[in-house]
Every structure is written in C-alpha cells, then in structure tokens.
Design a protein around this motif. Structure first.
Motif, mmCIF file in Angstrom:
data_model
loop_
_atom_site.group_PDB
_atom_site.id
_atom_site.type_symbol
_atom_site.label_atom_id
_atom_site.label_comp_id
_atom_site.label_asym_id
_atom_site.label_seq_id
_atom_site.Cartn_x
_atom_site.Cartn_y
_atom_site.Cartn_z
ATOM 1 N N VAL A 159 -9.507 -26.518 -26.220
ATOM 2 C CA VAL A 159 -9.917 -26.158 -25.097
ATOM 3 C C VAL A 159 -10.573 -24.864 -24.727
ATOM 4 C CG1 VAL A 159 -8.188 -27.606 -23.741
ATOM 5 C CG2 VAL A 159 -7.926 -25.152 -24.115
ATOM 6 N N LEU A 160 -11.683 -24.848 -24.001
ATOM 7 C CA LEU A 160 -12.531 -23.609 -23.474
ATOM 8 C C LEU A 160 -11.914 -22.865 -22.090
ATOM 9 C CD1 LEU A 160 -14.889 -21.578 -23.682
ATOM 10 C CD2 LEU A 160 -16.290 -23.327 -22.349
ATOM 11 N N ALA A 161 -11.291 -21.826 -22.127
ATOM 12 C CA ALA A 161 -10.704 -21.269 -21.071
ATOM 13 C C ALA A 161 -11.185 -19.875 -20.499
ATOM 14 C CB ALA A 161 -9.023 -21.179 -21.300
ATOM 15 N N VAL A 162 -10.906 -19.392 -19.368
ATOM 16 C CA VAL A 162 -11.518 -17.989 -18.911
ATOM 17 C C VAL A 162 -10.353 -17.671 -18.223
ATOM 18 C CG1 VAL A 162 -13.757 -18.820 -18.838
ATOM 19 C CG2 VAL A 162 -12.483 -19.328 -16.760
ATOM 20 N N ASN A 163 -10.408 -16.362 -17.754
ATOM 21 C CA ASN A 163 -9.413 -15.765 -16.855
ATOM 22 C C ASN A 163 -9.274 -16.256 -15.625
ATOM 23 O OD1 ASN A 163 -8.089 -13.768 -15.008
ATOM 24 N ND2 ASN A 163 -8.551 -12.213 -16.998
ATOM 25 N N THR A 169 -4.861 -12.293 -25.086
ATOM 26 C CA THR A 169 -4.551 -10.862 -24.531
ATOM 27 C C THR A 169 -6.093 -10.226 -23.985
ATOM 28 O OG1 THR A 169 -2.233 -10.619 -25.425
ATOM 29 C CG2 THR A 169 -3.908 -8.322 -24.833
ATOM 30 N N ALA A 170 -6.893 -10.542 -25.066
ATOM 31 C CA ALA A 170 -8.229 -9.946 -24.837
ATOM 32 C C ALA A 170 -9.016 -10.536 -23.507
ATOM 33 C CB ALA A 170 -9.222 -10.088 -25.998
ATOM 34 N N VAL A 171 -8.724 -11.765 -23.302
ATOM 35 C CA VAL A 171 -9.338 -12.430 -22.227
ATOM 36 C C VAL A 171 -8.712 -12.067 -21.068
ATOM 37 C CG1 VAL A 171 -9.690 -14.716 -21.047
ATOM 38 C CG2 VAL A 171 -10.179 -14.619 -23.238
ATOM 39 N N LEU A 172 -7.275 -11.847 -20.948
ATOM 40 C CA LEU A 172 -6.629 -11.530 -19.785
ATOM 41 C C LEU A 172 -7.000 -10.171 -19.305
ATOM 42 C CD1 LEU A 172 -3.018 -12.867 -20.447
ATOM 43 C CD2 LEU A 172 -4.788 -13.871 -18.979
ATOM 44 N N GLY A 173 -7.318 -9.297 -20.487
ATOM 45 C CA GLY A 173 -7.496 -7.739 -19.833
ATOM 46 C C GLY A 173 -8.999 -7.829 -19.877
ATOM 47 N N VAL A 228 -27.909 -21.316 -25.891
ATOM 48 C CA VAL A 228 -27.489 -19.993 -25.427
ATOM 49 C C VAL A 228 -27.020 -19.352 -26.590
ATOM 50 C CG1 VAL A 228 -26.986 -20.717 -23.096
ATOM 51 C CG2 VAL A 228 -25.156 -20.696 -24.627
ATOM 52 N N GLU A 229 -27.242 -17.734 -26.458
ATOM 53 C CA GLU A 229 -26.664 -16.883 -27.481
ATOM 54 C C GLU A 229 -25.377 -16.368 -26.950
ATOM 55 O OE1 GLU A 229 -28.009 -12.575 -29.592
ATOM 56 O OE2 GLU A 229 -29.340 -13.787 -28.410
ATOM 57 N N ILE A 230 -24.272 -16.518 -27.790
ATOM 58 C CA ILE A 230 -23.119 -15.822 -27.221
ATOM 59 C C ILE A 230 -22.451 -14.896 -28.398
ATOM 60 C CG2 ILE A 230 -22.317 -17.867 -25.952
ATOM 61 C CD1 ILE A 230 -20.605 -17.164 -29.080
ATOM 62 N N THR A 231 -21.644 -13.929 -27.949
ATOM 63 C CA THR A 231 -20.955 -13.061 -28.870
ATOM 64 C C THR A 231 -19.611 -13.475 -29.227
ATOM 65 O OG1 THR A 231 -22.672 -11.262 -28.297
ATOM 66 C CG2 THR A 231 -20.521 -10.760 -29.436
ATOM 67 N N HIS A 232 -19.462 -13.707 -30.397
ATOM 68 C CA HIS A 232 -17.878 -14.164 -30.937
ATOM 69 C C HIS A 232 -17.201 -13.101 -31.196
ATOM 70 C CE1 HIS A 232 -15.109 -15.365 -34.038
ATOM 71 N NE2 HIS A 232 -14.650 -16.031 -33.096
ATOM 72 N N VAL A 233 -15.987 -13.047 -30.495
ATOM 73 C CA VAL A 233 -15.150 -11.797 -31.041
ATOM 74 C C VAL A 233 -13.902 -12.526 -31.736
ATOM 75 C CG1 VAL A 233 -13.825 -9.897 -30.018
ATOM 76 C CG2 VAL A 233 -16.130 -10.688 -28.982
ATOM 77 N N GLY A 234 -13.672 -12.295 -33.145
ATOM 78 C CA GLY A 234 -12.691 -12.914 -33.596
ATOM 79 C C GLY A 234 -11.418 -11.978 -33.803
ATOM 80 N N TYR A 235 -10.446 -12.316 -33.467
ATOM 81 C CA TYR A 235 -9.020 -11.485 -33.608
ATOM 82 C C TYR A 235 -8.094 -12.054 -34.830
ATOM 83 C CZ TYR A 235 -10.428 -9.436 -29.055
ATOM 84 O OH TYR A 235 -11.007 -8.666 -28.147
ATOM 85 N N ARG A 236 -7.015 -11.480 -34.788
ATOM 86 C CA ARG A 236 -6.206 -11.920 -36.213
ATOM 87 C C ARG A 236 -5.220 -12.994 -35.637
ATOM 88 N NH1 ARG A 236 -5.081 -8.740 -40.292
ATOM 89 N NH2 ARG A 236 -2.840 -9.174 -40.353
ATOM 90 N N SER A 237 -5.006 -13.319 -34.195
ATOM 91 C CA SER A 237 -4.180 -14.331 -33.734
ATOM 92 C C SER A 237 -4.691 -15.127 -32.837
ATOM 93 C CB SER A 237 -2.680 -13.867 -33.731
ATOM 94 O OG SER A 237 -2.574 -13.069 -32.660
ATOM 95 N N SER A 238 -4.150 -16.257 -32.170
ATOM 96 C CA SER A 238 -4.500 -16.600 -30.549
ATOM 97 C C SER A 238 -3.875 -15.742 -29.706
ATOM 98 C CB SER A 238 -3.709 -17.938 -30.803
ATOM 99 O OG SER A 238 -4.621 -18.920 -31.636
ATOM 100 N N SER A 239 -2.667 -15.061 -29.845
ATOM 101 C CA SER A 239 -2.000 -14.222 -29.012
ATOM 102 C C SER A 239 -2.955 -13.040 -28.661
ATOM 103 C CB SER A 239 -0.725 -13.823 -29.130
ATOM 104 O OG SER A 239 -0.719 -13.233 -30.314
ATOM 105 N N ILE A 288 -16.795 -14.644 -26.507
ATOM 106 C CA ILE A 288 -15.745 -15.835 -26.340
ATOM 107 C C ILE A 288 -15.065 -15.103 -27.573
ATOM 108 C CG2 ILE A 288 -15.320 -18.028 -26.904
ATOM 109 C CD1 ILE A 288 -17.740 -19.141 -25.595
ATOM 110 N N ALA A 289 -13.755 -15.047 -27.361
ATOM 111 C CA ALA A 289 -12.522 -14.781 -28.302
ATOM 112 C C ALA A 289 -11.917 -15.943 -29.062
ATOM 113 C CB ALA A 289 -11.440 -13.893 -27.541
ATOM 114 N N THR A 290 -11.732 -15.876 -30.168
ATOM 115 C CA THR A 290 -10.795 -16.664 -30.995
ATOM 116 C C THR A 290 -9.874 -16.121 -31.739
ATOM 117 O OG1 THR A 290 -12.103 -17.085 -32.867
ATOM 118 C CG2 THR A 290 -12.971 -18.075 -31.015
ATOM 119 N N ALA A 291 -9.145 -16.803 -32.586
ATOM 120 C CA ALA A 291 -8.237 -16.497 -33.652
ATOM 121 C C ALA A 291 -8.705 -16.078 -34.648
ATOM 122 C CB ALA A 291 -7.033 -17.413 -33.833
ATOM 123 N N GLY A 292 -10.150 -15.782 -34.933
ATOM 124 C CA GLY A 292 -10.819 -15.496 -36.386
ATOM 125 C C GLY A 292 -11.881 -16.000 -36.619
#
Length: 326
Positions: free
Chosen positions: A130-134, A195-199, A180-191, A158-162
């Motif tokens: 799914v795609l979700a937002v704060n 957290t990035a979206v919540l913050g 559209v042009e988006i910026t993907h932000v990859g993290y090390r995990s889903s959590s 848009i943040a993802t787990a990597g």
C-alpha cells in the motif's frame, strides 16, 4: 575388460556407494545443531515478524532452534546472496527470499545467479502493498499527492525499506505512470521508513500493509491506495492503483532458499517443517493480522515459479526506469 580395469571400476562403484550412504546418514541426522536463517530486512517490519514466527514454529518440528540474523541491504538480496556465496549446502544456513532476489540483477551487476545459485526450498506466503501518508498530511487522495509532485518536481518524498526492494520499484513505477518526479528515500527497514513519515521527514511510504496497519489503527497514518488486483473490504474506501488508471497489480510472494546443491533429503526435511509451520493455526492468525496471503509451494513448484517470475520481473524494472545499462 582386463582384471585391472574391473578392479578399478569396482573401486569407483564402492566409493560412490559409500559416499551416497554417508549423505543419507547425514540427512537422517539433520539437524543436529542450530540453523541460521538470514533475513534481508531490519528488525520490526512485516518480513522480519513473519520469518521469526515461521522459524519459531518450524524449529519445533526440527528439534533445533532456528536463529534469525537480520542482514538488510542490496534490495533485500544481501542476505541470500551472501549465503549463496559463502555457506555450505548442508542446511544449517538458509535465507528468506523475497521478490527482490529475482529483480535486483536487472538493476545492478551482481556476481551471483538468481536461479542456479540457490536451492528453492518452500513458497510460504505473499504480501499486500500500500501507499500511505501521515494522518496529518494534506494529501487526502493519490490525486493530491500527484498534483503536488507535478507542481514541485522532486520535492515529493516517498520512504521505503531500501533501494531495490519491491516497495522502491512500486514507488518508481507509480511515479513514472503518473508522469511525476519523486525523491525516493531508502532506509534499512520498514520501521525506519515508517518513523520517517511519522516524523515528517518523508511525505509518504510504500510498504506491506501489515507494517502500516498498526499506524492506521492508532490513527497515525492514512492509506491512499493498494496494489492488490481489487479492493478489499478490510480497507474501506481504499482504491487500487489499477482502479485509478495505473497498471500496477503486485502481490509479491516470499519463501525460503538455501545454497545450491542441497541434498534432497535435507530440502524435504526443511520444506515439511516450514509447510507445517505455515499451515498451523498460530501462523494463519499472524497472516490474518498482517493481512498476508497463504502461498504454499513445494521445492519444485517454487523453483518453477521463480524461473517464470524472473522473466516477467524485467518489465516492472523497465517501467520504473531502473534497468541497468550493460
């Protein structure tokens, strides 16, 4: 045939028989020590939770503990590819396999083969993405997010787990189809992505719905769309990407692999243990909680699926404009 040739041939046959008997004896005693299960995502996300439960249940069938080792990276392929290159096919190191294993070679040059370097042990389940937002986001619909991205190229995050994960591919493919042009932000995990979206560090996230549901149930996030074939009643009001005009239907199976050339007896032992685990009431309850689907495949069925999926996966990488150059 001379007497010397006959003696040599008999000796070769004897050695082969002794070797086969030895392999059977090893397989019959398997496992006699703990098993490592490598997971290509960090702790806390749906994949980690899923395989920890499966490992716990399967260990009861095998009589030995199964120890989870999180090894995120390289589109969730670092865990299985490291195993394939470094570990013996004796059944004591196995790995979680997600769709990225059959996709990453299209995106990056790798020194492993996504089919032949693995033993395909068991297909176990599948995800809904799914795609979700704060919950406080001004984006109430996908159209709102797309409108912002069109007016502010590159500023929609848009943040993802990597990088290289299914979530990343869906993000890029959706952006490409929306123009559209988006910026993907990859993290090390889903959590971490959540957290990035919540913050407020990212505007949205694409992830397995089981990771997102705790946030929506606590009114911290809002789901804008799913990538399922059709809308489901347990996501009221959530449209599918397909219904919004985006040709993205993507339920992604997951399973278990080992290094290539594992003895069939050991593969069968692992398959039966994990099959029993996946069919247990306890695991079915987790599937329901995480909104995942049951997907049981035998070793032969799983390998055949992998071969076919590897071929078809190229099109998603192309749509996401992430196909590596020769």
């Amino acid at each position: 045939m001379s007497w010397l040739q006959a003696v040599v041939r008999c000796g070769i046959v004897a050695v082969a028989l002794i070797g086969a008997a030895g392999d059977r004896a090893v397989a019959q005693s398997y496992p006699d020590r703990p098993i490592r299960l490598l997971v290509g995502f960090g702790p806390g996300g749906a994949t980690d939770i899923t395989f920890r439960k499966l490992a716990d249940l399967a260990s009861k069938q095998l009589g030995q503990p199964i120890i989870i080792e999180n090894k995120p990276g390289a589109g969730a392929t670092l865990a299985p590819s490291t195993m394939a290159k470094n570990d013996s096919p004796n059944g004591y190191t196995i790995a979680a396999a997600t769709a990225g294993l059959l996709r990453y070679p299209y995106m990056q040059k790798v020194d492993w083969d996504p089919i032949s370097d693995f033993t395909w042990i068991a297909g176990l389940g599948g995800y809904t993405f799914v795609l979700a937002v704060n919950a406080d986001s001004p984006f109430k619909t996908v159209a709102d997010l797309v409108s912002f991205a069109k007016a502010n190229p590159g500023h929609a995050t848009i943040a993802t787990a990597g990088a290289g994960t299914t979530m990343h591919l869906l993000t890029e493919a959706l952006a490409g189809m929306a123009g559209v042009e988006i910026t993907h932000v990859g993290y090390r995990s889903s959590s971490e992505a959540g957290t990035a979206v919540l913050g407020g560090h990212a505007m949205a996230t694409v992830d397995a719905v089981g990771t997102i549901l705790p946030y929506t149930e606590s009114s911290k996030m809002r789901i804008l769309l799913s990538f399922d074939p059709q809308a489901v009643d347990w996501l009221p009001g959530v449209r599918t990407a397909k219904s919004l005009g985006y040709d993205l239907v993507y339920p992604a199976p997951y399973g278990l692999v080992g290094p290539k050339d594992m003895p069939p007896e050991i593969v069968s032992r692992l398959y039966q243990a994990f099959k029993t685990a996946a069919e247990s009431d306890e695991y079915r309850l987790l599937l329901k909680t995480l909104r995942q689907t049951a997907w049981n495949r035998s070793p032969a069925e799983y390998e055949q699926w992998a071969r076919e999926f590897y071929v078809s996966e190229r099109s998603l990488v192309e749509r996401a404009k992430l196909l590596r150059q020769p």
